[in-house]
Design an enzyme around this catalytic site. Structure first.
Site, PDB file in Angstrom:
ATOM      1  N   ASP A  14      -4.627  34.754  33.392  1.00 17.58           N
ATOM      2  CA  ASP A  14      -3.796  34.751  32.337  1.00 17.58           C
ATOM      3  C   ASP A  14      -3.066  33.432  31.659  1.00 17.58           C
ATOM      4  OD1 ASP A  14      -3.687  37.677  32.070  1.00 17.58           O
ATOM      5  OD2 ASP A  14      -2.085  37.869  33.436  1.00 17.58           O
ATOM      6  N   GLU A  74     -11.078  36.624  29.631  1.00 20.78           N
ATOM      7  CA  GLU A  74     -12.215  36.838  30.416  1.00 20.78           C
ATOM      8  C   GLU A  74     -12.976  35.378  30.711  1.00 20.78           C
ATOM      9  OE1 GLU A  74     -13.084  39.600  31.781  1.00 20.78           O
ATOM     10  OE2 GLU A  74     -11.277  40.517  31.319  1.00 20.78           O
TER      11      GLU A  74
END
Length: 376
Positions: A243, A180
């Site tokens: 990611d 995040e």
């Protein structure tokens, strides 16, 4: 008028093309990882993770040669990760995030326990220091069973208590938080908002030709209402980049990067056992096999092997136990005797299978009685 129309349309088309390419992450084809050396055995913490998920820890190279700065973990903090088409300055992004955060806190219940909040904030700030983020972060914990975490533009970061309780190790919690934080570092929210504004600019020519028609008004209103949804829902390329970057951030902070994979594998296994249980946070970017496989490749390709990693701590276990007690007490208070409850029609029908039964003794059924002093 015609010159304005041509200039506006040209700006919109150029901006849309630039914004579309800005979110792409530098994922390249990689050679297969080297064969596992029998002499090298994973540390006990990694062996424990392997037993829990059934996956093999990724074997890492002792030295790697990054192809560019985005693959160089030693350059973290000095890279232009968030560059690209963006109409929002950092100051405007922080202001926007603050307004959105106020809406979140108006509709959510926050955990105010100082031990829990200080620990989660400390874990998060350590990841932020080892990231490419250019804004300060404000990290809070939401009282919710849902396995979720999200970061708004400008560094306003919320972690659900359900995520902390679902993680089995501190490194798993750090992996989700790093993902995040990567969204904020790459400025995905405001880039999406920029694309929304470009769509509005592209609609201006149609509104010029039909300035006061319902069609033109509906087009503008529809695009305008869709923009806020883009702050948390990202494209596949944006998730891929998060990611890619999040993995580097948790590694840079000292955590075992394999934990990033094990947590998402467990979530995927939960969904297979009980379909429909996958948390909402993963419904927009589910841990697909392709994403897990790509993450494993990146661990082997760009992250040099370390002698040891931080997997978990005793503090994580104590905070998790403390948070579980807080959640249990909250639920006990909510279900305390004497508190008003709502009963459904179905529940009442189960207690009275036959409403015409004169022998029914259901005390919950309303009864009518004549007052003694009333006249017939």
């Amino acid at each position: 008028m015609e010159a304005i129309f041509r200039h506006t349309l040209k700006l919109a088309l150029m901006g849309a093309l630039a914004a579309g390419s800005a979110l792409a992450a530098p994922q390249s084809q990689d050679p297969p990882p080297p064969a596992q050396d029998p002499a090298k055995t994973p540390p006990p913490a990694q062996q424990q993770t392997q037993q829990q998920t059934g996956s093999q820890p990724v074997q890492q190279k002792d030295t790697v040669t990054p192809k560019n700065s985005k693959e160089d973990v030693d350059a973290i903090g000095n890279r232009s990760v968030g560059k690209g088409m963006n109409f929002f300055s950092l100051e405007r992004e922080i202001s926007l995030g603050k307004a959105l955060a106020q809406e979140v806190e108006r509709s959510s219940k926050l955990i105010d326990d100082p031990v829990v909040t200080e620990y989660v904030n400390r874990v998060g700030q350590n990841l932020v220091r080892n990231s490419d983020a250019k804004v300060p972060f404000t990290i809070k914990v939401i009282d919710s069973d849902e396995v979720n975490a999200f970061a708004l533009p400008g560094g306003f970061f919320y972690v659900n208590s359900g995520l902390i309780l679902r993680a089995q190790e501190e490194s798993e919690l750090a992996g989700v938080m790093a993902h995040e934080i990567a969204h904020v570092a790459a400025r995905h929210g405001t880039k999406n908002a920029t694309k929304g504004e470009l769509m509005q600019l592209a609609s201006i020519p149609a509104m010029i030709f039909i300035p006061y028609s319902m069609a033109g008004y509906a087009m503008y209103q529809g695009l305008n209402l869709a923009i806020p949804l883009t702050f948390l829902k990202f494209s596949r390329d944006a998730e891929k980049e998060a990611d890619f970057l999040g993995l580097q951030y948790m590694y840079k902070a000292g955590y075992d990067p394999n934990s990033y994979v094990t947590f998402f594998e467990r979530i995927q296994a939960d969904e297979k056992r009980r379909p429909g249980t996958i948390p909402k946070v993963f419904s927009t970017h589910p841990p697909t096999p392709d994403r897990i496989e790509n993450t494993q490749k990146e661990i082997a390709r760009i992250l040099p092997a370390k002698q040891e990693y931080l997997v978990t701590t005793s503090e994580f276990d104590s905070v998790k136990a403390r948070l579980r007690n807080i959640m249990f007490k909250t639920k006990a208070q909510d279900n305390a005797p004497g508190k008003p409850t709502l009963r459904t029609k179905t529940e009442q029908s189960k207690k009275q299978p036959n409403g015409n039964d004169p022998n029914s003794t259901d005390d919950d059924r309303p009864t009518l009685k004549r007052r003694p002093d009333s006249q017939p």
